[in-house]
Scaffold this motif. Structure first.
Motif, short mmCIF file in Angstrom:
data_model
loop_
_atom_site.label_atom_id
_atom_site.label_comp_id
_atom_site.label_asym_id
_atom_site.label_seq_id
_atom_site.Cartn_x
_atom_site.Cartn_y
_atom_site.Cartn_z
N GLU A 197 2.63 1.65 -3.36
CA GLU A 197 1.65 2.12 -4.35
C GLU A 197 1.39 3.61 -4.20
OE1 GLU A 197 -2.19 0.19 -3.85
OE2 GLU A 197 -1.20 -1.73 -4.22
N THR A 198 1.21 4.03 -2.93
CA THR A 198 0.92 5.44 -2.66
C THR A 198 2.08 6.32 -3.12
OG1 THR A 198 -0.38 4.74 -0.75
CG2 THR A 198 0.27 7.05 -0.83
N VAL A 199 3.29 5.88 -2.79
CA VAL A 199 4.48 6.64 -3.18
C VAL A 199 4.58 6.71 -4.71
CG1 VAL A 199 7.01 6.63 -3.15
CG2 VAL A 199 5.73 6.15 -1.04
N LEU A 247 14.47 -1.51 -0.30
CA LEU A 247 13.17 -2.10 -0.03
C LEU A 247 13.05 -3.55 -0.50
CD1 LEU A 247 10.90 0.96 -0.79
CD2 LEU A 247 11.49 0.01 1.45
N TYR A 255 0.82 -1.21 0.00
CA TYR A 255 0.00 0.00 0.00
C TYR A 255 0.86 1.26 0.00
CZ TYR A 255 -3.31 3.50 1.64
OH TYR A 255 -4.06 4.62 1.78
N ILE A 256 1.88 1.26 0.84
CA ILE A 256 2.75 2.45 0.92
C ILE A 256 3.50 2.63 -0.39
CG2 ILE A 256 4.78 3.43 2.05
CD1 ILE A 256 3.79 2.24 4.64
N ALA A 316 18.44 3.28 -5.46
CA ALA A 316 18.77 3.13 -4.05
C ALA A 316 17.56 2.67 -3.24
CB ALA A 316 19.30 4.45 -3.49
N LEU A 317 16.39 3.20 -3.57
CA LEU A 317 15.17 2.79 -2.87
C LEU A 317 14.89 1.31 -3.12
CD1 LEU A 317 12.53 5.62 -3.31
CD2 LEU A 317 13.67 4.84 -1.22
N LEU A 352 16.17 9.62 -9.92
CA LEU A 352 17.41 9.69 -9.14
C LEU A 352 17.38 8.71 -7.97
CD1 LEU A 352 18.13 13.51 -8.74
CD2 LEU A 352 19.61 11.80 -9.79
N LEU A 353 16.23 8.67 -7.30
CA LEU A 353 16.11 7.90 -6.06
C LEU A 353 15.92 6.40 -6.28
CD1 LEU A 353 13.77 10.13 -3.88
CD2 LEU A 353 16.03 9.31 -3.23
N ALA A 394 12.71 13.50 -10.05
CA ALA A 394 13.29 13.26 -8.74
C ALA A 394 13.33 11.77 -8.43
CB ALA A 394 12.47 13.99 -7.67
N LEU A 403 7.93 16.65 -12.68
CA LEU A 403 8.99 17.07 -11.77
C LEU A 403 9.31 15.94 -10.79
CD1 LEU A 403 10.38 19.85 -11.46
CD2 LEU A 403 8.87 20.28 -9.53
N PHE A 404 8.24 15.30 -10.28
CA PHE A 404 8.44 14.21 -9.33
C PHE A 404 9.08 13.02 -10.02
CE2 PHE A 404 4.48 15.72 -6.81
CZ PHE A 404 5.23 16.76 -6.29
N VAL A 427 2.12 9.21 -6.12
CA VAL A 427 2.57 10.59 -5.94
C VAL A 427 3.61 10.93 -7.01
CG1 VAL A 427 3.93 12.10 -4.45
CG2 VAL A 427 2.07 10.74 -3.48
N ILE A 428 4.56 10.02 -7.19
CA ILE A 428 5.66 10.27 -8.12
C ILE A 428 5.12 10.48 -9.54
CG2 ILE A 428 7.60 9.12 -9.26
CD1 ILE A 428 8.30 8.01 -6.41
#
Lengths: 338, 338
Positions: free
Chosen positions: A244-246, A271, A241-242, A266-267, A262-263, A259, A255-256, A249-250
């Motif tokens: 999916e939510t993230v 995870l 769920y988290i 590493a994420l 880049l992330l 960002a 713009l997201f 948003v992205i």
């Protein structure tokens, strides 16, 4: 070490099971017997480079993931791939069995073919959860939905032996999954188990609340199979769920997305340890043989990791140590049905 | 609507409870009685602008968060702030009580002072979880650690009334938290509850697995209080764990920090719904009055949101509807201790 892999077990069998075996043979030092209908397996195997460490063991029947009357099916259809695989462990042809098939079918086959270790009341499923703070072994993760306190103590014993022999933690701390930290907390079952664990020779550190499981306060977290399964699945659901939510948003702005690019690597690294593909399979402890149950949705990576878990367990002396632990008890074991 | 707020309840009382009351009085149309030692509350209240909708009701005693023998304490210390607050609801001076204090103390005080609604076997704690797919009411979240199947059916009834009256969902779907979807799954308690729910007049949609709770398959998810508490707390733990992991990754490189700064506000908006500060308090259902239990760690925002939950419940006709639902049953209620 030779491992019998139920090539027909799992939602994505046999393509992903065979591919997982090929990966494992390349990366890990082991032999794999692919158990299933010869023609089907051979066709899959032909898609990959030849590897002499992989062999095919014929099994004429298969137990489906969503089968009714699973216990009867396992009992009657002796030529089902899972039965042929557990039989290989019984006869000593293989040192472990891995299946991503129906959990009930794997348990039934292991019980019928391998039987319980003397002194064991009920086999239990233990899952190794790889948190940042350290690995946590949750037992029982779903084998026994109605438990007695004496069984919970045995789960704690088997979990301790697992963490000591397979993971290499001396005198692992044992905690009881509970609704609060105080000794008086919990339902009747858990309160009785608390008392028994306190009096045991285990390194019992008391209750562990749900919110603290990932903190590594205890390396072995004991629970009944109903609660353990709900806890694992709710955790899986919240993680999904988290993420999916993230992701939502992205994706909501270019713009997201910039960002996030880049992330992302590493994420992903951070995870991925939460995902079953990485941590491989769960261990069915208490039966007379090494049995690893992989997630039903396993892909090749998950199959490979389950094979690694099985190899480690087979080489660790786990079974002998559990036998010794139970042999030390004088109490005769009550006959337990499935 | 006037709400009695236990100003001394919670880890951060009275500073945050008083501040929460001030926020609520500004933003929501309600009156608040701050219940606690007059001098202490007055000193806190002086830090804020005067608001005529906030009053002080003196209570000479306080029950601490980590008190032993909590039930006895509640029974004997009638002047404890939680007891004075529930007494205000009983006498009709207030329409609801909110406390972030010890959950056991709030339950005991509600039971002793307000009593159970006729026909209710055991009060239960329901928590409204605000997922993307819709709101889910989990009941029981921890009031009853050992349950009977008949109690689970009552939890389902109260949860249905809550979702209908307070959230405005007609004929809410009721699911049973279980280890699998098939009717035959579960421990003895859950199997019996399944049968009873199937035969009930509720909109029962069957079992809901832990991994699917957040998907909104059912608006009311029924479980015993032990499992419910573990599920909630494990979910909270995993959410913390993932956010920690993500934060760790972001802090590992200046490049990531730049990316994260872009993403942060949107992520915060998306994820804040998962946090107890936002969704306010849990509802103790089955007692003769509106009782909202806020998280022990509540800050002013959480207190304000708990007051909002209490206000909505008080204005919704929830109590009358639960009374009607239980009055319709002919079965007499067995005497239930705490």
């Amino acid at each position: 070490v030779k491992i019998a892999l139920d090539a027909m077990g799992g939602d994505r069998a046999p393509a992903e099971t065979v591919r997982g075996a090929v990966l494992a043979a390349q990366e890990l030092d082991l032999e794999i017997a692919l158990v299933g209908p010869g023609g089907v397996i051979e066709a899959e195997l032909k898609k990959h480079a030849t590897d002499r460490r992989i062999s095919i063991v014929a099994a004429g029947d298969t137990i489906a993931m969503e089968e009714d009357r699973i216990v009867q099916a396992v009992r009657q259809r002796r030529d089902a791939s899972i039965n042929v695989a557990t039989q290989m462990v019984r006869s000593g042809e293989a040192q472990a069995v891995v299946s991503a098939g129906n959990t009930g079918a794997v348990m039934a086959s292991a019980l019928f073919t391998l039987g319980r270790i003397p002194g064991n009341e009920r086999p239990a499923i233990g899952t190794l959860l790889p948190y940042n703070a350290g690995r946590v072994f949750l037992i029982d993760a779903g084998a026994n939905l109605d438990c007695r306190a004496s069984q919970l103590v045995q789960f704690a014993e088997m979990g301790s032996v697992f963490m000591e022999k397979v993971v290499g933690i001396a005198s692992p701390r044992v905690g009881l999954l509970n609704v609060g930290e105080e000794a008086s907390k919990g339902n009747e079952l858990i309160q009785e188990a608390y008392e028994r664990l306190r009096e045991s020779n285990l390194n019992f550190v008391g209750n562990v609340e749900g919110v603290n499981v990932h903190k590594g306060i205890a390396e072995v977290v004991v629970t009944d199979g109903f609660t353990g399964n709900i806890a694992l699945k709710v955790g899986e659901g919240i993680a999904d769920y988290i993420l999916e939510t993230v992701t939502g948003v992205i994706k909501s702005s270019p713009l997201f997305i910039g960002a996030a690019i880049l992330l992302k690597p590493a994420l992903k690294r951070a995870l991925k340890r939460l995902q079953y593909e990485e941590y491989g399979g769960a261990n069915l402890l208490g039966v007379n043989g090494i049995v690893v149950i992989a997630h039903g949705r396993s892909d090749a990576l998950a199959v490979k990791n389950a094979l690694r878990v099985a190899k480690r367990a087979a080489e660790s002396g786990l079974l002998e140590s559990i036998r010794t632990a139970f042999a030390a008890k004088s109490e005769p074991s009550p006959a337990a049905g499935l």
